[in-house]
Enzyme design. Structure first.
Site, short mmCIF file in Angstrom:
data_model
loop_
_atom_site.label_atom_id
_atom_site.label_comp_id
_atom_site.label_asym_id
_atom_site.label_seq_id
_atom_site.Cartn_x
_atom_site.Cartn_y
_atom_site.Cartn_z
CB SER A 1 -0.95 -0.01 1.02
OG SER A 1 -0.22 0.17 2.26
CB SER B 1 3.07 -4.69 2.86
OG SER B 1 3.04 -3.75 4.09
CG PHE B 2 -2.60 -3.22 1.42
CD1 PHE B 2 -3.83 -2.88 2.31
CD2 PHE B 2 -2.69 -3.44 0.27
CE1 PHE B 2 -5.08 -2.97 1.62
CE2 PHE B 2 -3.58 -3.26 -0.49
CZ PHE B 2 -4.99 -2.85 0.28
CG ASP C 1 9.73 -4.53 7.13
OD1 ASP C 1 9.69 -3.08 7.21
OD2 ASP C 1 9.15 -5.35 6.55
CG HIS D 1 8.37 -3.06 3.92
ND1 HIS D 1 7.67 -3.83 4.73
CD2 HIS D 1 7.20 -2.58 3.08
CE1 HIS D 1 6.38 -4.18 4.35
NE2 HIS D 1 6.09 -3.31 3.32
#
Length: 273
Positions: free
Chosen positions: A36, A105-106, A225, A253
């Site tokens: 995101s 992630s998202f 991260d 990340h």
């Protein structure tokens, strides 16, 4: 694919959304769900994986609503339920009964949502630096979701927050991502307004639902991260019985970019079993 802009791929109607997506290779289908970050698209997120695994798998990477070049209706409200409906409509539109799943992630929270709600549609799961469990909002994620468009802000985000090695980030990459962020900023700003802890909580799933996942699952995380805590992947590893965890040192990340070749080898091995 649009030759002048690789981010524009194919398009398909998914309910009241027209989803832009990448469709590369052939073989067992793999659904790739992006993160995101501001200015993100499926192609920007997964271009290395599309190049690295298209010889063995059919790689399908949609722009989720509000990101990339997917077209959404005016006044849309973004939510986990809305994105999940789009994902299921996407699978249905392409007649994909069952897929391997990769969530970044998202996108990891959305991968979990699909596996929890529609387990019959999912084969193996990879969760990379994943959201989807309770955690305290990090300064890094607050900076990502609170981004306001400027070259300097994008440069700081990419060099200081996303990447472990800032030399990976050149001015051309920053400028490209900054320009991309301008086009979708109105949608992006509406997704995660402050206070942002509530959006972390909204993207988290119930422990029992995650424990109920029966598909083989691989967690991948960069040890360094700054956006999503390594503890997320450790917790997912505890909760999902048939799971394994791979931690990359000297990695932030962007595992799929910073450790691209290694990440593709992990997926090839895990999906090939």
């Amino acid at each position: 694919m649009n030759n002048s802009n690789p981010e524009i791929g194919k398009s398909v109607r998914t309910g009241d959304i027209v989803t832009n997506y990448q469709d590369v290779g052939s073989g067992k289908p793999v659904l790739l769900l992006h993160g995101s970050g501001p200015g993100v698209s499926a192609w920007a997120n997964w271009r290395g994986v599309l190049a690295g695994l298209g010889d063995e798998f059919r790689l399908l990477a949609p722009d989720l609503a509000g990101f990339g070049y997917t077209e959404v209706p005016r006044g849309i409200e973004y939510s986990r339920a809305r994105w999940l409906a789009q994902i299921v409509d996407f699978l249905d539109a392409l007649a994909l009964e069952k897929v391997h799943l990769v969530g970044n992630s998202f996108g990891g929270s959305m991968a979990l949502a699909l596996a929890i709600r529609y387990p019959e549609r999912v084969d193996r799961i990879v969760l990379m630096g994943s959201v989807g469990v309770p955690f305290e909002l990090t300064a890094g994620l607050d900076a990502v979701w609170g981004y306001e468009p400027s070259f300097d802000n994008m440069q700081a985000l990419m060099r200081d927050t996303f990447a472990y090695d800032p030399t990976l980030i050149n001015d051309q990459l920053v400028a490209s991502r900054h320009q991309a962020s301008l086009r979708t900023q109105q949608a992006f700003a509406s997704m995660f307004p402050p206070p942002r802890q509530r959006w972390v909580d909204a993207m988290a799933h119930d422990e029992q639902d995650i424990r109920g996942i029966r598909r083989p699952t691989l967690m991948v995380h960069g040890r360094d991260d700054k956006v999503i805590p390594v503890a997320n992947s450790l917790l997912l590893h505890q909760w999902i019985d048939d799971s394994q965890l791979h931690l990359f040192g000297r990695c932030g990340h962007w595992t799929q970019i910073e450790k691209g070749a290694e990440f593709c080898r992990l997926l090839r091995d895990f999906f090939g079993r």
